[in-house]
Design a protein around this motif. Structure first.
Motif, short mmCIF file in Angstrom:
data_model
loop_
_atom_site.label_atom_id
_atom_site.label_comp_id
_atom_site.label_asym_id
_atom_site.label_seq_id
_atom_site.Cartn_x
_atom_site.Cartn_y
_atom_site.Cartn_z
N LYS A 150 0.83 -1.20 0.00
CA LYS A 150 0.00 0.00 0.00
C LYS A 150 0.87 1.25 0.00
N SER A 151 1.89 1.25 0.81
CA SER A 151 2.81 2.39 0.86
C SER A 151 3.55 2.56 -0.46
N TYR A 152 3.98 1.45 -1.04
CA TYR A 152 4.70 1.48 -2.31
C TYR A 152 3.81 2.05 -3.42
N LEU A 153 2.58 1.56 -3.52
CA LEU A 153 1.66 2.05 -4.54
C LEU A 153 1.27 3.51 -4.29
N SER A 154 1.12 3.89 -3.03
CA SER A 154 0.82 5.29 -2.69
C SER A 154 1.96 6.20 -3.12
N MET A 155 3.18 5.76 -2.87
CA MET A 155 4.33 6.57 -3.26
C MET A 155 4.41 6.71 -4.78
N LEU A 156 4.16 5.63 -5.51
CA LEU A 156 4.14 5.70 -6.97
C LEU A 156 3.06 6.69 -7.44
N THR A 157 1.91 6.65 -6.81
CA THR A 157 0.80 7.53 -7.18
C THR A 157 1.15 8.99 -6.91
N LYS A 166 7.54 9.00 8.41
CA LYS A 166 7.34 8.45 7.07
C LYS A 166 6.99 9.57 6.08
N ILE A 167 6.17 10.52 6.51
CA ILE A 167 5.82 11.65 5.65
C ILE A 167 7.07 12.44 5.28
N ALA A 168 7.94 12.64 6.26
CA ALA A 168 9.19 13.36 6.01
C ALA A 168 10.02 12.62 4.97
N ASP A 169 10.08 11.30 5.05
CA ASP A 169 10.81 10.52 4.06
C ASP A 169 10.18 10.64 2.67
N LEU A 180 8.24 13.01 1.45
CA LEU A 180 8.34 14.36 0.89
C LEU A 180 9.78 14.87 0.76
N GLY A 181 10.70 14.15 1.35
CA GLY A 181 12.10 14.57 1.28
C GLY A 181 12.42 15.79 2.11
N THR A 182 11.71 15.95 3.23
CA THR A 182 11.97 17.07 4.14
C THR A 182 12.22 16.50 5.53
N ASN A 183 12.55 17.40 6.47
CA ASN A 183 12.75 16.88 7.83
C ASN A 183 11.44 16.91 8.61
N GLU A 184 11.44 16.24 9.73
CA GLU A 184 10.21 16.06 10.52
C GLU A 184 9.63 17.39 11.00
N ASN A 185 10.49 18.32 11.40
CA ASN A 185 10.00 19.60 11.89
C ASN A 185 9.28 20.39 10.80
N THR A 186 9.74 20.27 9.57
CA THR A 186 9.07 20.93 8.45
C THR A 186 7.68 20.33 8.26
N VAL A 187 7.57 19.02 8.36
CA VAL A 187 6.27 18.35 8.22
C VAL A 187 5.34 18.81 9.34
N LYS A 188 5.84 18.86 10.57
CA LYS A 188 5.01 19.30 11.70
C LYS A 188 4.54 20.74 11.50
N THR A 189 5.44 21.60 11.03
CA THR A 189 5.08 23.00 10.79
C THR A 189 4.02 23.11 9.70
N LEU A 211 -1.44 12.86 3.59
CA LEU A 211 -0.66 11.72 4.04
C LEU A 211 -0.89 11.40 5.52
N TYR A 212 -1.08 12.42 6.33
CA TYR A 212 -1.23 12.21 7.77
C TYR A 212 -2.64 11.70 8.11
N TYR A 213 -3.67 12.36 7.59
CA TYR A 213 -5.03 12.00 7.97
C TYR A 213 -5.67 10.91 7.10
N PHE A 214 -5.42 10.95 5.80
CA PHE A 214 -6.07 9.99 4.91
C PHE A 214 -5.23 8.73 4.72
N GLU A 215 -3.91 8.90 4.66
CA GLU A 215 -3.03 7.75 4.52
C GLU A 215 -2.59 7.19 5.87
N GLU A 216 -2.82 7.95 6.91
CA GLU A 216 -2.46 7.58 8.28
C GLU A 216 -0.98 7.23 8.41
N MET A 217 -0.16 8.03 7.77
CA MET A 217 1.29 7.84 7.86
C MET A 217 1.82 8.60 9.07
N PRO A 218 2.83 8.05 9.72
CA PRO A 218 3.46 8.81 10.81
C PRO A 218 4.31 9.95 10.23
#
Length: 165
Positions: free
Chosen positions: A53-60, A128-131, A133-142, A118-125
């Motif tokens: 599911k994660s692999y196909l989501s990333m491809l999408t 994982k979202i930081a990975d 999107l290629g950003t760091n965790e603090n950017t994702v939180k912001t 990614l956080y609410y609909f994909e329920e990714m931590p």
């Protein structure tokens, strides 16, 4: 192999279509993207490790971003802005636009829309979202915090998740 592929398509197509639609805001483009994702999956030598599911989501997500950068999308956007009128909308788009939450999320800029989806609909931590999107965790939180702030006045209590964050 065909039975397995049919099972995968049945199980994940709606989920992937929703992701692609949130990126492109166009049902037909989203369907094409999902179809391309399944074709790429068939051609790849993917080894199942419990993360399909994660692999196909990333491809999408990647295909959707490529579409948004494409010449065809920019041309279509230009033409629709000047010449086309939105008189005929199919049933799925009308349903999606009627959804207050979906409509509010679609108004967000892409950099805020991505983490929310990614956080609410994909329920990714967040890690994982930081990975993805290629950003760091603090950017994702912001970005999540700023997206929630933009959604709060629009939704006014319709999405109880925002009240608890």
């Amino acid at each position: 192999m065909n039975e397995q592929l049919e099972h995968i398509v049945d199980e994940y197509s709606t989920h992937l279509l929703r992701i692609a639609y949130f990126y492109t805001k166009n049902r037909h483009a989203a369907e094409d993207i999902v179809q391309d994702v399944f074709i790429k999956y068939m051609q790849s030598n993917y080894e199942e490790r419990g993360q399909l599911k994660s692999y196909l989501s990333m491809l999408t997500i990647n295909k959707s971003k490529d579409y948004l950068k494409s010449w065809a999308y920019k041309k279509l956007k230009f033409e629709s802005k000047w010449w086309m009128k939105t008189t005929d909308k199919d049933h799925l788009i009308q349903q999606e636009e009627r959804s207050k939450i979906g409509a509010a999320i679609l108004t967000l800029p892409l950099k805020y829309r991505e983490p929310i989806i990614l956080y609410y609909f994909e329920e990714m931590p967040i890690t994982k979202i930081a990975d993805v999107l290629g950003t760091n965790e603090n950017t994702v939180k912001t970005r999540l915090r700023r997206a929630r702030e933009q959604l709060r006045p629009v939704l006014e209590g319709d999405w109880e998740v925002l009240n608890h964050e």
